[in-house]
Every structure is written in C-alpha cells, then in structure tokens.
Design a protein around this motif. Structure first.
Motif, PDB file in Angstrom:
ATOM      1  N   ASP A 240      38.106  51.883  44.412  1.00 15.45           N
ATOM      2  CA  ASP A 240      39.452  52.525  43.623  1.00 15.45           C
ATOM      3  C   ASP A 240      40.639  51.793  44.582  1.00 15.45           C
ATOM      4  N   VAL A 241      40.396  50.824  45.074  1.00 16.88           N
ATOM      5  CA  VAL A 241      41.745  50.113  45.556  1.00 16.88           C
ATOM      6  C   VAL A 241      41.236  48.715  45.806  1.00 16.88           C
ATOM      7  N   GLY A 242      42.257  47.745  45.860  1.00 19.14           N
ATOM      8  CA  GLY A 242      41.647  46.366  46.335  1.00 19.14           C
ATOM      9  C   GLY A 242      41.858  45.387  44.874  1.00 19.14           C
ATOM     10  N   GLY A 243      41.538  46.087  43.842  1.00 20.86           N
ATOM     11  CA  GLY A 243      41.794  45.097  42.726  1.00 20.86           C
ATOM     12  C   GLY A 243      40.450  44.157  42.393  1.00 20.86           C
ATOM     13  N   VAL A 244      39.103  44.505  42.934  1.00 22.09           N
ATOM     14  CA  VAL A 244      38.225  43.579  42.707  1.00 22.09           C
ATOM     15  C   VAL A 244      36.933  44.637  42.483  1.00 22.09           C
ATOM     16  N   TYR A 245      35.958  44.022  41.432  1.00 27.04           N
ATOM     17  CA  TYR A 245      34.774  44.886  41.103  1.00 27.04           C
ATOM     18  C   TYR A 245      33.676  43.732  41.470  1.00 27.04           C
ATOM     19  N   ASN A 246      33.075  43.898  42.630  1.00 27.27           N
ATOM     20  CA  ASN A 246      31.794  43.020  42.802  1.00 27.27           C
ATOM     21  C   ASN A 246      30.914  43.760  43.579  1.00 27.27           C
ATOM     22  N   PRO A 247      29.749  44.278  42.955  1.00 30.54           N
ATOM     23  CA  PRO A 247      28.746  45.301  43.599  1.00 30.54           C
ATOM     24  C   PRO A 247      28.165  44.567  44.869  1.00 30.54           C
ATOM     25  N   ARG A 248      28.051  43.303  44.798  1.00 23.59           N
ATOM     26  CA  ARG A 248      27.310  42.623  45.877  1.00 23.59           C
ATOM     27  C   ARG A 248      28.165  42.491  47.292  1.00 23.59           C
ATOM     28  N   GLU A 249      29.607  42.475  46.851  1.00 22.15           N
ATOM     29  CA  GLU A 249      30.484  42.633  48.049  1.00 22.15           C
ATOM     30  C   GLU A 249      30.907  43.866  48.453  1.00 22.15           C
ATOM     31  N   LYS A 250      30.272  44.931  47.552  1.00 24.67           N
ATOM     32  CA  LYS A 250      30.458  46.582  47.772  1.00 24.67           C
ATOM     33  C   LYS A 250      31.853  46.798  47.795  1.00 24.67           C
ATOM     34  N   LYS A 251      32.418  46.129  46.633  1.00 27.15           N
ATOM     35  CA  LYS A 251      33.868  46.116  46.146  1.00 27.15           C
ATOM     36  C   LYS A 251      33.878  46.959  44.768  1.00 27.15           C
ATOM     37  N   PHE A 252      34.450  48.139  44.550  1.00 27.66           N
ATOM     38  CA  PHE A 252      34.367  48.985  43.438  1.00 27.66           C
ATOM     39  C   PHE A 252      35.798  49.623  42.807  1.00 27.66           C
ATOM     40  N   ASP A 253      36.391  48.641  42.215  1.00 25.50           N
ATOM     41  CA  ASP A 253      37.863  49.136  41.911  1.00 25.50           C
ATOM     42  C   ASP A 253      37.931  48.837  40.080  1.00 25.50           C
ATOM     43  N   HIS A 254      38.820  49.410  39.524  1.00 20.35           N
ATOM     44  CA  HIS A 254      39.091  49.332  38.117  1.00 20.35           C
ATOM     45  C   HIS A 254      40.164  49.215  37.565  1.00 20.35           C
ATOM     46  N   HIS A 255      41.171  48.576  38.558  1.00 22.12           N
ATOM     47  CA  HIS A 255      42.691  48.741  38.126  1.00 22.12           C
ATOM     48  C   HIS A 255      43.110  47.343  37.839  1.00 22.12           C
ATOM     49  N   GLN A 256      42.007  46.542  37.778  1.00 27.73           N
ATOM     50  CA  GLN A 256      42.484  44.945  37.411  1.00 27.73           C
ATOM     51  C   GLN A 256      43.119  44.963  36.181  1.00 27.73           C
ATOM     52  N   GLU A 257      44.081  43.858  35.807  1.00 28.21           N
ATOM     53  CA  GLU A 257      44.652  43.652  34.820  1.00 28.21           C
ATOM     54  C   GLU A 257      43.503  43.072  33.683  1.00 28.21           C
ATOM     55  N   GLY A 258      43.638  43.938  32.567  1.00 27.85           N
ATOM     56  CA  GLY A 258      42.629  43.455  31.459  1.00 27.85           C
ATOM     57  C   GLY A 258      41.356  44.012  31.577  1.00 27.85           C
ATOM     58  N   TRP A 259      41.291  45.124  32.576  1.00 30.34           N
ATOM     59  CA  TRP A 259      39.813  45.884  32.620  1.00 30.34           C
ATOM     60  C   TRP A 259      39.471  46.244  31.357  1.00 30.34           C
ATOM     61  N   ASP A 260      38.157  46.033  31.313  1.00 31.16           N
ATOM     62  CA  ASP A 260      37.525  46.374  30.002  1.00 31.16           C
ATOM     63  C   ASP A 260      35.973  46.570  29.925  1.00 31.16           C
TER      64      ASP A 260
ATOM     65  N   VAL B 193      29.863  53.988  58.642  1.00 29.22           N
ATOM     66  CA  VAL B 193      30.116  53.030  57.882  1.00 29.22           C
ATOM     67  C   VAL B 193      31.631  53.034  57.260  1.00 29.22           C
ATOM     68  N   LYS B 194      32.229  52.075  57.233  1.00 27.33           N
ATOM     69  CA  LYS B 194      33.882  52.303  56.837  1.00 27.33           C
ATOM     70  C   LYS B 194      34.108  52.032  55.592  1.00 27.33           C
ATOM     71  N   VAL B 195      34.798  53.010  54.772  1.00 27.35           N
ATOM     72  CA  VAL B 195      34.940  53.124  53.501  1.00 27.35           C
ATOM     73  C   VAL B 195      36.410  53.210  53.246  1.00 27.35           C
ATOM     74  N   ALA B 196      37.067  52.528  52.377  1.00 29.28           N
ATOM     75  CA  ALA B 196      38.435  52.377  51.959  1.00 29.28           C
ATOM     76  C   ALA B 196      38.637  53.003  50.529  1.00 29.28           C
ATOM     77  N   VAL B 197      39.607  53.778  50.423  1.00 28.44           N
ATOM     78  CA  VAL B 197      39.972  54.404  49.213  1.00 28.44           C
ATOM     79  C   VAL B 197      41.595  54.237  49.337  1.00 28.44           C
ATOM     80  N   HIS B 198      42.401  54.318  48.138  1.00 30.41           N
ATOM     81  CA  HIS B 198      43.807  54.494  48.152  1.00 30.41           C
ATOM     82  C   HIS B 198      44.122  55.582  48.610  1.00 30.41           C
ATOM     83  N   ASN B 199      45.578  55.353  49.263  1.00 31.29           N
ATOM     84  CA  ASN B 199      46.487  56.741  49.788  1.00 31.29           C
ATOM     85  C   ASN B 199      46.997  57.229  48.723  1.00 31.29           C
ATOM     86  N   GLY B 200      47.917  58.116  49.054  1.00 28.81           N
ATOM     87  CA  GLY B 200      48.745  58.873  48.303  1.00 28.81           C
ATOM     88  C   GLY B 200      47.736  60.107  47.596  1.00 28.81           C
TER      89      GLY B 200
END
Length: 299
Positions: free
Chosen positions: A56-76, A9-16
């Motif tokens: 933690d990367v990509g700027g999208v939170y959408n569990p259905r698409e299996k995307k979990f980020d919280h760095h979007q502008e206005g995150w609340d 299973v391919k999982v992306a996270v930010h580098n650095g």
C-alpha cells in the motif's frame, strides 16, 4: 555462524492514518509467512527499498518483487465483476489459496470479505441505504476505529500492530467457517438430492444450510435439530436475493404462540413456539417439527 532463523521479515506500509486495506494486507502476509514480522510505517523511498515486502505504498505492483501497491496513476486492475483491486486484494490473490489450502475456501473469503475491503478503499459503493442517516457498522469500521482521535497521541505502530492482530483473528475464524460451511454444503446437497419431497429437507444436524440451499428452487422448509438444546426447528428458506424475505411463511394464526396455545391451534402436541414474523417454529421432537412443516406446506 550467525543464524537467520529468528530474523524478522521486514514489511513496509504507509504512515499516517491506517485503513482496513493496509491492515488486512499485513494480516494476510502474517498468516502466509507464519513467522515474526517487523512493520515499518513509512513513505521514505530509501527505507522502502530495504524491505522484504511493500504494501500500500511505493507506487509499484509486482508480486515477484513482493510489492503490492494500487495508487499508481491509471490504476485499473479490476476483477471480472468490476471491483478494483486494492492492496488487500492483491496480497490475497497472491497468497490466499496458499493460506486456505483450497481454491474454494480462498474464493469464499475473497467474495465475502476481501472484495468489500477493496471496494471501500477505492471509493466504490457496494449498497444503497434504505434508511437515511443509518448505515451498517462493519468490521472495517472497527479496524479504522483504532486510529487516534484528535485527543489521542498513541504510538501509531503499536496500534497498527494491534489492528493487524484483530484482522488476523477475524480472517482465521472466517477461514475455519468457510471450510466447515463448504463441507456442510456437500452434505446438504446430498440430503436434498435424496429427499422425496423437494419442498422439505430434513437434516440430522444443524449444518450451515442457509446459503447452501438458496439454489434449490423447490425447497421452502428445512427441519433440523437446534444447536443449543434438544428441540427441533422448522425454518423457512430465504429468497436468493434478499436477507430477510422468505419463500413461504407459516399461518398467521401461529404468530407468537407458545406451548399449549400453539399445540391447540396446530394439533401438534409438542409444538413449542412460532416467531411473530412467521419464519421459524419449534417443536420438542423431530416428529413434531415434521408435522408443523407439513401443515405449513398444506396451507
């Protein structure tokens, strides 16, 4: 025919530099998936678009698409208590109960571990220090310590994977502890409800009782067998909002006394020891422990 059974299973996270938040997010996913994963540490949108999970990367939170980020502008996205969700919390919210097999266990892990990681990642203070310049060293600090120092140049994916393994071990252990503690809490409550003197609880095993009894207002002393030997403990109950303060303390004359000296002071022949801070005492027998407890209740 080509088999996909062993496909990772391919999982992306930010580098650095990595943080406890992204490490725990991947650890949670690994526990949930129960299959090999391949980690891509990247911020490249083209690479991210090909991933099975994005954390933690990509700027999208959408569990259905299996995307979990919280760095979007206005995150609340907040919990009821006001703590903002970070990626570990978002992934746990989606898969925690499935991993634990119980909403109660999942909540215990969420409250005790996941929220602390999220709060730190979002820069939210959980406590104030009582001693200037002295702060607790946490498991999150331990995870962060695997990042290279300025004198090192390690393969970042290798050390990230190692940190994920450490987080998995910790989570697995804490899930086991949470399950056992919740079972113990039910036993302790039943014993308390059946006890005649609500100030004193006598247990036949050293159940995980310390947090379980905090909402029993009358209870001040618990007698129980010690975990590692054949003696019995007389333990005072802590105050609900304090780590060290107790509802009751033993007589000052018991402080630090051992064996014959403590036996002479208390009249309990098999008394073994009383802690200097007067919150726990020990006797060789259950009867001796109960006798010490009753003396403390009468003082």
């Amino acid at each position: 025919m080509f088999s996909f059974i062993n496909k990772k299973v391919k999982v992306a996270v930010h580098n650095g530099k990595f943080h406890p938040d992204d490490v725990f997010a991947v650890a949670i996913l690994s526990l949930y998936l129960k299959k090999p994963i391949k980690i891509f540490r990247t911020r490249d949108a083209k690479v991210i678009s090909k991933m099975d999970y994005v954390c933690d990367v990509g700027g999208v939170y959408n569990p259905r698409e299996k995307k979990f980020d919280h760095h979007q502008e206005g995150w609340d996205e907040k919990r009821k208590n006001g703590i903002l969700y970070a990626t570990s919390g978002l992934v746990w919210k989606e898969y925690g109960e499935k991993i634990c097999g119980s909403p109660d266990v999942a909540k215990k892990i969420e409250d005790n571990i996941i929220q602390t990681i999220d709060a730190e990642d979002n820069g939210e203070e959980l406590y104030k220090n009582n001693f200037e310049g002295v702060i607790p060293y946490t498991f999150a600090d331990y995870i962060f310590s695997f990042n290279d120092t300025w004198k090192e140049n390690t393969d970042s994916t290798i050390i990230f994977e190692f940190a994920v393994c450490e987080a998995k071990k910790m989570l697995s252990r804490e899930i086991k502890r949470a399950k056992d503690n919740l079972e113990a809490a039910k036993i302790v409550r039943k014993e308390y409800e059946e006890s005649k003197d609500k100030r004193l609880l006598i247990l036949d095993r050293d159940y995980s009782w310390r947090k379980a009894v905090l909402n029993f207002p009358e209870l001040v002393i618990v007698v129980h067998p010690r975990f590692d030997d054949k003696t019995w403990s007389v333990s005072t109950v802590g105050k609900p909002n304090s780590k060290f303060e107790r509802k009751i303390y033993f007589p000052k004359s018991w402080a630090g006394k051992r064996d014959g000296e403590l036996a002479k002071i208390t009249g309990v022949k098999d008394a073994v020891f009383c802690h200097n801070d007067l919150f726990v005492a020990v006797a060789k027998s259950k009867e001796g422990a109960i006798a010490l407890a009753n003396l403390a209740l009468e003082k």
